[in-house]
Motif scaffolding. Structure first.
Motif, PDB file in Angstrom:
ATOM      1  N   GLU A   1     -22.874   6.764  -6.778  1.00  0.00           N
ATOM      2  CA  GLU A   1     -21.846   5.873  -7.319  1.00  0.00           C
ATOM      3  C   GLU A   1     -21.978   5.754  -8.841  1.00  0.00           C
ATOM      4  O   GLU A   1     -20.985   5.845  -9.569  1.00  0.00           O
ATOM      5  CB  GLU A   1     -21.981   4.490  -6.665  1.00  0.00           C
ATOM      6  N   LEU A   2     -23.201   5.585  -9.325  1.00  0.00           N
ATOM      7  CA  LEU A   2     -23.418   5.478 -10.765  1.00  0.00           C
ATOM      8  C   LEU A   2     -23.038   6.778 -11.466  1.00  0.00           C
ATOM      9  O   LEU A   2     -22.372   6.752 -12.501  1.00  0.00           O
ATOM     10  CB  LEU A   2     -24.871   5.115 -11.076  1.00  0.00           C
ATOM     11  N   ALA A   3     -23.445   7.898 -10.915  1.00  0.00           N
ATOM     12  CA  ALA A   3     -23.128   9.197 -11.514  1.00  0.00           C
ATOM     13  C   ALA A   3     -21.618   9.376 -11.660  1.00  0.00           C
ATOM     14  O   ALA A   3     -21.133   9.827 -12.703  1.00  0.00           O
ATOM     15  CB  ALA A   3     -23.724  10.327 -10.671  1.00  0.00           C
ATOM     16  N   GLU A   4     -20.876   8.998 -10.628  1.00  0.00           N
ATOM     17  CA  GLU A   4     -19.413   9.101 -10.684  1.00  0.00           C
ATOM     18  C   GLU A   4     -18.836   8.166 -11.743  1.00  0.00           C
ATOM     19  O   GLU A   4     -17.920   8.530 -12.466  1.00  0.00           O
ATOM     20  CB  GLU A   4     -18.808   8.791  -9.315  1.00  0.00           C
ATOM     21  N   MET A   5     -19.385   6.957 -11.838  1.00  0.00           N
ATOM     22  CA  MET A   5     -18.882   5.974 -12.795  1.00  0.00           C
ATOM     23  C   MET A   5     -19.063   6.418 -14.240  1.00  0.00           C
ATOM     24  O   MET A   5     -18.211   6.154 -15.087  1.00  0.00           O
ATOM     25  CB  MET A   5     -19.585   4.620 -12.608  1.00  0.00           C
ATOM     26  N   ILE A   6     -20.201   7.075 -14.519  1.00  0.00           N
ATOM     27  CA  ILE A   6     -20.500   7.427 -15.906  1.00  0.00           C
ATOM     28  C   ILE A   6     -20.185   8.876 -16.241  1.00  0.00           C
ATOM     29  O   ILE A   6     -20.320   9.289 -17.390  1.00  0.00           O
ATOM     30  CB  ILE A   6     -21.965   7.094 -16.274  1.00  0.00           C
ATOM     31  N   GLY A   7     -19.769   9.648 -15.246  1.00  0.00           N
ATOM     32  CA  GLY A   7     -19.309  11.014 -15.505  1.00  0.00           C
ATOM     33  C   GLY A   7     -20.398  12.048 -15.703  1.00  0.00           C
ATOM     34  O   GLY A   7     -20.232  12.975 -16.497  1.00  0.00           O
ATOM     35  N   ILE A   8     -21.527  11.899 -14.994  1.00  0.00           N
ATOM     36  CA  ILE A   8     -22.542  12.943 -15.008  1.00  0.00           C
ATOM     37  C   ILE A   8     -22.836  13.358 -13.571  1.00  0.00           C
ATOM     38  O   ILE A   8     -22.456  12.659 -12.625  1.00  0.00           O
ATOM     39  CB  ILE A   8     -23.851  12.508 -15.715  1.00  0.00           C
ATOM     40  N   THR A   9     -23.513  14.477 -13.388  1.00  0.00           N
ATOM     41  CA  THR A   9     -23.818  14.944 -12.038  1.00  0.00           C
ATOM     42  C   THR A   9     -24.965  14.130 -11.447  1.00  0.00           C
ATOM     43  O   THR A   9     -25.784  13.563 -12.172  1.00  0.00           O
ATOM     44  CB  THR A   9     -24.220  16.429 -12.042  1.00  0.00           C
ATOM     45  N   GLU A  10     -25.025  14.113 -10.132  1.00  0.00           N
ATOM     46  CA  GLU A  10     -26.128  13.437  -9.458  1.00  0.00           C
ATOM     47  C   GLU A  10     -27.453  14.105  -9.818  1.00  0.00           C
ATOM     48  O   GLU A  10     -28.480  13.432  -9.942  1.00  0.00           O
ATOM     49  CB  GLU A  10     -25.943  13.480  -7.943  1.00  0.00           C
ATOM     50  N   ALA A  11     -27.423  15.429  -9.997  1.00  0.00           N
ATOM     51  CA  ALA A  11     -28.639  16.162 -10.359  1.00  0.00           C
ATOM     52  C   ALA A  11     -29.168  15.698 -11.716  1.00  0.00           C
ATOM     53  O   ALA A  11     -30.368  15.472 -11.882  1.00  0.00           O
ATOM     54  CB  ALA A  11     -28.368  17.661 -10.373  1.00  0.00           C
ATOM     55  N   ASN A  12     -28.275  15.553 -12.694  1.00  0.00           N
ATOM     56  CA  ASN A  12     -28.706  15.083 -14.011  1.00  0.00           C
ATOM     57  C   ASN A  12     -29.201  13.640 -13.954  1.00  0.00           C
ATOM     58  O   ASN A  12     -30.173  13.287 -14.628  1.00  0.00           O
ATOM     59  CB  ASN A  12     -27.585  15.227 -15.033  1.00  0.00           C
ATOM     60  N   LEU A  13     -28.554  12.817 -13.163  1.00  0.00           N
ATOM     61  CA  LEU A  13     -28.999  11.431 -13.017  1.00  0.00           C
ATOM     62  C   LEU A  13     -30.375  11.392 -12.354  1.00  0.00           C
ATOM     63  O   LEU A  13     -31.238  10.617 -12.748  1.00  0.00           O
ATOM     64  CB  LEU A  13     -27.990  10.618 -12.205  1.00  0.00           C
ATOM     65  N   SER A  14     -30.598  12.267 -11.391  1.00  0.00           N
ATOM     66  CA  SER A  14     -31.889  12.343 -10.720  1.00  0.00           C
ATOM     67  C   SER A  14     -32.994  12.739 -11.700  1.00  0.00           C
ATOM     68  O   SER A  14     -34.096  12.179 -11.673  1.00  0.00           O
ATOM     69  CB  SER A  14     -31.829  13.347  -9.573  1.00  0.00           C
ATOM     70  N   LEU A  15     -32.703  13.697 -12.578  1.00  0.00           N
ATOM     71  CA  LEU A  15     -33.679  14.095 -13.601  1.00  0.00           C
ATOM     72  C   LEU A  15     -33.996  12.934 -14.532  1.00  0.00           C
ATOM     73  O   LEU A  15     -35.147  12.718 -14.904  1.00  0.00           O
ATOM     74  CB  LEU A  15     -33.150  15.283 -14.400  1.00  0.00           C
ATOM     75  N   LEU A  16     -32.961  12.184 -14.897  1.00  0.00           N
ATOM     76  CA  LEU A  16     -33.156  11.030 -15.764  1.00  0.00           C
ATOM     77  C   LEU A  16     -34.006   9.972 -15.061  1.00  0.00           C
ATOM     78  O   LEU A  16     -34.943   9.420 -15.641  1.00  0.00           O
ATOM     79  CB  LEU A  16     -31.805  10.452 -16.173  1.00  0.00           C
ATOM     80  N   LYS A  17     -33.702   9.698 -13.801  1.00  0.00           N
ATOM     81  CA  LYS A  17     -34.456   8.701 -13.035  1.00  0.00           C
ATOM     82  C   LYS A  17     -35.927   9.072 -12.923  1.00  0.00           C
ATOM     83  O   LYS A  17     -36.792   8.210 -12.977  1.00  0.00           O
ATOM     84  CB  LYS A  17     -33.876   8.563 -11.621  1.00  0.00           C
ATOM     85  N   SER A  18     -36.209  10.349 -12.771  1.00  0.00           N
ATOM     86  CA  SER A  18     -37.593  10.791 -12.586  1.00  0.00           C
ATOM     87  C   SER A  18     -38.361  10.895 -13.896  1.00  0.00           C
ATOM     88  O   SER A  18     -39.571  11.118 -13.886  1.00  0.00           O
ATOM     89  CB  SER A  18     -37.613  12.141 -11.870  1.00  0.00           C
ATOM     90  N   GLY A  19     -37.653  10.756 -15.016  1.00  0.00           N
ATOM     91  CA  GLY A  19     -38.316  10.843 -16.311  1.00  0.00           C
ATOM     92  C   GLY A  19     -38.598  12.268 -16.752  1.00  0.00           C
ATOM     93  O   GLY A  19     -39.395  12.500 -17.651  1.00  0.00           O
ATOM     94  N   LYS A  20     -37.939  13.239 -16.126  1.00  0.00           N
ATOM     95  CA  LYS A  20     -38.184  14.646 -16.434  1.00  0.00           C
ATOM     96  C   LYS A  20     -37.323  15.175 -17.572  1.00  0.00           C
ATOM     97  O   LYS A  20     -37.316  16.366 -17.825  1.00  0.00           O
ATOM     98  CB  LYS A  20     -37.956  15.501 -15.185  1.00  0.00           C
ATOM     99  N   VAL A  21     -36.613  14.308 -18.245  1.00  0.00           N
ATOM    100  CA  VAL A  21     -35.798  14.724 -19.388  1.00  0.00           C
ATOM    101  C   VAL A  21     -36.535  14.392 -20.681  1.00  0.00           C
ATOM    102  O   VAL A  21     -37.344  13.478 -20.729  1.00  0.00           O
ATOM    103  CB  VAL A  21     -34.398  14.063 -19.374  1.00  0.00           C
ATOM    104  N   LYS A  22     -36.251  15.161 -21.715  1.00  0.00           N
ATOM    105  CA  LYS A  22     -36.892  14.931 -23.014  1.00  0.00           C
ATOM    106  C   LYS A  22     -36.135  13.906 -23.844  1.00  0.00           C
ATOM    107  O   LYS A  22     -36.672  13.348 -24.792  1.00  0.00           O
ATOM    108  CB  LYS A  22     -36.967  16.253 -23.794  1.00  0.00           C
ATOM    109  N   GLY A  23     -34.885  13.660 -23.506  1.00  0.00           N
ATOM    110  CA  GLY A  23     -34.086  12.712 -24.258  1.00  0.00           C
ATOM    111  C   GLY A  23     -32.829  12.338 -23.496  1.00  0.00           C
ATOM    112  O   GLY A  23     -32.487  12.961 -22.505  1.00  0.00           O
ATOM    113  N   VAL A  24     -32.172  11.310 -23.999  1.00  0.00           N
ATOM    114  CA  VAL A  24     -30.919  10.866 -23.399  1.00  0.00           C
ATOM    115  C   VAL A  24     -29.972  10.493 -24.541  1.00  0.00           C
ATOM    116  O   VAL A  24     -30.397   9.891 -25.532  1.00  0.00           O
ATOM    117  CB  VAL A  24     -31.147   9.684 -22.418  1.00  0.00           C
TER     118      VAL A  24
END
Length: 71
Positions: free
Chosen positions: A20-43
């Motif tokens: 639901e959040l991914a749809e609201m903000i216009g990103i993929t669930e996969a990218n949101l999952s990476l963000l949630k897990s802290g596996k991204v270098k930046g946002v």
């Protein structure tokens, strides 16, 4: 030192699913999952702003700085 992402905690508090959040903000669930897990270098501020708007929270509710944890 590292940044801890508490997005899953805020989603639970708001009783919202990642999909639901991914749809609201216009990103993929996969990218949101990476963000949630802290596996991204930046946002992007634009993405952070959209998340805060959707969850009615502040960036500090989502991100936490930890001196004691190591990568």
């Amino acid at each position: 030192m590292r940044i801890i992402v508490n997005l899953d905690v805020m989603l639970a508090k708001r009783k919202m699913r990642s999909k639901e959040l991914a749809e609201m903000i216009g990103i993929t669930e996969a990218n949101l999952s990476l963000l949630k897990s802290g596996k991204v270098k930046g946002v992007r501020f634009e993405t952070l702003s959209a998340i805060c708007n959707a969850l009615n929270c502040q960036p500090g509710d989502l991100l936490e700085f930890s001196k004691d944890s190591e990568d």
